[in-house]
Design a protein around this motif. Sequence first.
Motif, PDB file in Angstrom:
ATOM      1  N   ILE A  43     -22.433   6.802   7.716  1.00  0.00           N
ATOM      2  CA  ILE A  43     -21.349   7.550   7.085  1.00  0.00           C
ATOM      3  C   ILE A  43     -20.285   6.568   6.622  1.00  0.00           C
ATOM      4  CG2 ILE A  43     -19.599   9.334   7.446  1.00  0.00           C
ATOM      5  CD1 ILE A  43     -21.456  10.164   9.915  1.00  0.00           C
ATOM      6  N   GLU A  44     -19.978   6.599   5.328  1.00  0.00           N
ATOM      7  CA  GLU A  44     -18.923   5.734   4.802  1.00  0.00           C
ATOM      8  C   GLU A  44     -17.577   6.338   5.165  1.00  0.00           C
ATOM      9  OE1 GLU A  44     -17.486   3.890   0.565  1.00  0.00           O
ATOM     10  OE2 GLU A  44     -19.624   4.284   0.853  1.00  0.00           O
ATOM     11  N   PHE A  45     -16.671   5.473   5.588  1.00  0.00           N
ATOM     12  CA  PHE A  45     -15.374   5.909   6.089  1.00  0.00           C
ATOM     13  C   PHE A  45     -14.304   4.962   5.578  1.00  0.00           C
ATOM     14  CE2 PHE A  45     -12.447   5.600   9.904  1.00  0.00           C
ATOM     15  CZ  PHE A  45     -11.766   6.778   9.651  1.00  0.00           C
ATOM     16  N   GLY A  46     -13.210   5.483   5.064  1.00  0.00           N
ATOM     17  CA  GLY A  46     -12.129   4.676   4.506  1.00  0.00           C
ATOM     18  C   GLY A  46     -11.260   4.035   5.571  1.00  0.00           C
ATOM     19  N   GLY A  47     -10.333   3.202   5.133  1.00  0.00           N
ATOM     20  CA  GLY A  47      -9.377   2.578   6.046  1.00  0.00           C
ATOM     21  C   GLY A  47      -9.627   1.107   6.290  1.00  0.00           C
ATOM     22  N   ALA A  48     -10.695   0.563   5.733  1.00  0.00           N
ATOM     23  CA  ALA A  48     -10.987  -0.859   5.913  1.00  0.00           C
ATOM     24  C   ALA A  48     -10.041  -1.684   5.036  1.00  0.00           C
ATOM     25  CB  ALA A  48     -12.437  -1.144   5.537  1.00  0.00           C
ATOM     26  N   LYS A  49      -9.976  -2.985   5.299  1.00  0.00           N
ATOM     27  CA  LYS A  49      -9.139  -3.839   4.463  1.00  0.00           C
ATOM     28  C   LYS A  49      -9.667  -3.833   3.036  1.00  0.00           C
ATOM     29  CE  LYS A  49     -11.502  -8.119   5.669  1.00  0.00           C
ATOM     30  NZ  LYS A  49     -11.443  -9.360   6.379  1.00  0.00           N
ATOM     31  N   GLU A  50      -8.806  -4.193   2.099  1.00  0.00           N
ATOM     32  CA  GLU A  50      -9.148  -4.133   0.680  1.00  0.00           C
ATOM     33  C   GLU A  50     -10.440  -4.901   0.392  1.00  0.00           C
ATOM     34  OE1 GLU A  50      -7.211  -5.258  -3.613  1.00  0.00           O
ATOM     35  OE2 GLU A  50      -5.882  -4.796  -1.948  1.00  0.00           O
TER      36      GLU A  50
END
Length: 160
Positions: A43-50
């Motif tokens: 599952i792809e999930f946001g919030g990682a570094k740019e």
Amino acid sequence: MKNISLITLLLFALTFQINAQKKSDVIAEIKNNEVVIKLNRLIEFGGAKEGNKFLVAEITIENISDKSINMGAEYTMSIELKDAKGNEYRSGLRGAGIVSSYLAANPEIKQDQKAYNLCYGDNFPAKTKARSFLCGYEVPKDAKIVSFGVKKKNLWTDIK
């Protein structure tokens, strides 16, 4: 009115079947004489570094042997992903934080905490199965994940 009831019933049955398929789908599986480890989904999930993205792995682990296994030390801590370029990504302690963040951001998704603890424990009983959101990874946004495995045991397979 009879047609509406029939259509509603058919839609309900179709939805139930699709959800059942999603719960049983496996995109990768590795096994040896002790365990079967299935990657049910990433599952792809946001919030990682740019430039990066988080992936949360829902994994099923089954001890098919006749003895208890220290699953955390022998298997779980070595579950890795590989991308098409050959880069390897390890979950580790940071991965546990990624899973926790994912679950906190999605309260409608329930973690089977008993299964999670069992998968990292030193006493995974014989003939036992557990399914959990087990590992989190931070990978480049453009990474094409192609392999799943347990590095410590040199068990690898392609992801469907």
